[in-house]
Enzyme design. Structure first.
Site, mmCIF file in Angstrom:
data_model
loop_
_atom_site.group_PDB
_atom_site.id
_atom_site.type_symbol
_atom_site.label_atom_id
_atom_site.label_comp_id
_atom_site.label_asym_id
_atom_site.label_seq_id
_atom_site.Cartn_x
_atom_site.Cartn_y
_atom_site.Cartn_z
ATOM 1 N N HIS A 60 8.035 23.350 23.347
ATOM 2 C CA HIS A 60 6.821 23.800 23.871
ATOM 3 C C HIS A 60 6.358 22.846 25.052
ATOM 4 O O HIS A 60 6.090 23.442 25.849
ATOM 5 C CB HIS A 60 5.830 23.430 22.427
ATOM 6 C CG HIS A 60 4.387 23.797 22.723
ATOM 7 N ND1 HIS A 60 3.811 24.674 22.486
ATOM 8 C CD2 HIS A 60 3.483 22.924 23.567
ATOM 9 C CE1 HIS A 60 2.411 24.701 22.531
ATOM 10 N NE2 HIS A 60 2.221 23.498 23.545
ATOM 11 N N GLU A 61 6.676 21.719 24.790
ATOM 12 C CA GLU A 61 6.310 20.735 25.806
ATOM 13 C C GLU A 61 7.155 20.965 27.014
ATOM 14 O O GLU A 61 6.743 20.931 28.141
ATOM 15 C CB GLU A 61 6.275 19.213 25.571
ATOM 16 C CG GLU A 61 5.481 18.828 24.241
ATOM 17 C CD GLU A 61 3.974 19.265 24.254
ATOM 18 O OE1 GLU A 61 3.414 19.509 25.704
ATOM 19 O OE2 GLU A 61 3.120 19.433 23.523
ATOM 20 N N HIS A 64 5.810 23.888 29.290
ATOM 21 C CA HIS A 64 4.804 23.215 30.208
ATOM 22 C C HIS A 64 5.194 22.558 31.424
ATOM 23 O O HIS A 64 4.904 22.771 32.571
ATOM 24 C CB HIS A 64 3.810 22.261 29.526
ATOM 25 C CG HIS A 64 2.969 22.813 28.402
ATOM 26 N ND1 HIS A 64 2.047 24.065 28.599
ATOM 27 C CD2 HIS A 64 2.585 22.403 26.891
ATOM 28 C CE1 HIS A 64 1.588 24.401 27.381
ATOM 29 N NE2 HIS A 64 1.877 23.388 26.496
#
Length: 267
Positions: A60-61, A64
């Site tokens: 998820h990170e 980004h």
């Protein structure tokens, strides 16, 4: 920065590889448990889901950071965000500790917030929105992969056949892991300051409004979590989540069984 440091900030970190290896090992143990939900099998489900959940938090990170890097913020590389190393995150409590704690307490895939992005290095509102969406998109992709695996290899349309099959315990864990991805995506896409849903819309909002509400993001988020403990809101939320997991080909009943096996201490 030396060439060695550049490589260490780009390659996949040993920490992430260790977590992934632990997840695979527990998955193999759950796979070999057959359909017998013994205590060792439940421990294997616990390790597989916990490890898989941390892996998904890292992805998820990374979503980004990778898109931010692509759009012009090269500082994410020097901070180690592209290594998938959870120890590099700016706030381990929000990124890993709190999501894992909520997983253990309530079976909710709590979204984390961890990577700092230099928004001034990125031009264009649509790019900022895409960077914010990249994290939940990683969760949704993870859920879709779980659904594909369940439909293609487990025959998840027939619940009893899955549970009595050769690898029933493993598939319940996959279903629960996919369910957690959906809960994280749904929560994170809400337009609440501090969450990615707000980040998607933020570039189009008046700056004065954004500056006023930003300091209250943590309080609003905690208030949102508190609302989930109210029975009618809890039922509505999980009804929505189970509906979405069904769209991904993940049977809700299979995910519920996976959740019960994950809680190995509840005999």
């Amino acid at each position: 920065m030396s060439q060695t440091q550049r490589r260490s900030n780009r390659g996949i970190s040993p920490v992430f590889l260790g977590i992934a290896a632990f997840t695979v090992l527990c998955g193999m143990l759950a796979w070999g448990a057959g359909d017998e939900a013994s205590q060792p099998a439940r421990l294997a489900v616990f390790g597989f889901v916990l490890g898989g959940w941390i892996v998904s938090l890292c992805l998820h990170e990374f979503g980004h950071a990778a898109l931010a890097h692509r759009f012009g913020d090269h500082s994410v590389a020097s901070r180690g965000y592209l290594t998938l190393n959870p120890l590099k995150y700016t706030d381990m409590t929000l990124s890993i500790v709190l999501p894992v704690l909520f997983l253990l307490l309530g079976g909710i895939g709590l979204p984390g917030g961890a990577v700092w992005i230099d928004r001034g290095a990125i031009a264009g509102r649509i790019r900022h929105s895409l960077i914010s969406f990249a994290g939940p998109a990683a969760n949704l992709l993870f859920a879709a992969l779980c659904g594909v695996a369940l439909q293609q290899w487990a025959g998840a349309d027939d619940l009893l056949e899955v549970l009595s099959g050769e690898h029933g315990v493993f598939w319940t864990a996959v279903a629960y892991l996919g369910f957690l991805q959906v809960t994280a995506a749904v929560l994170n896409l809400l337009p609440v300051p501090g969450l990615d849903g707000f980040g998607i819309w933020e570039p189009y909002l008046p700056r004065r409004f954004v500056q006023r509400v930003a300091p209250y993001g943590m309080y609003l988020f905690l208030g949102l979590i508190a609302l989930l403990w109210i029975p009618p809101i809890n039922r509505a939320f999980f009804s929505l989540v189970y509906g979405i997991t069904g769209w991904f080909g993940i049977p809700g009943d299979l995910a519920r069984i996976g959740h019960s096996l994950f809680l190995f201490w509840n005999l």
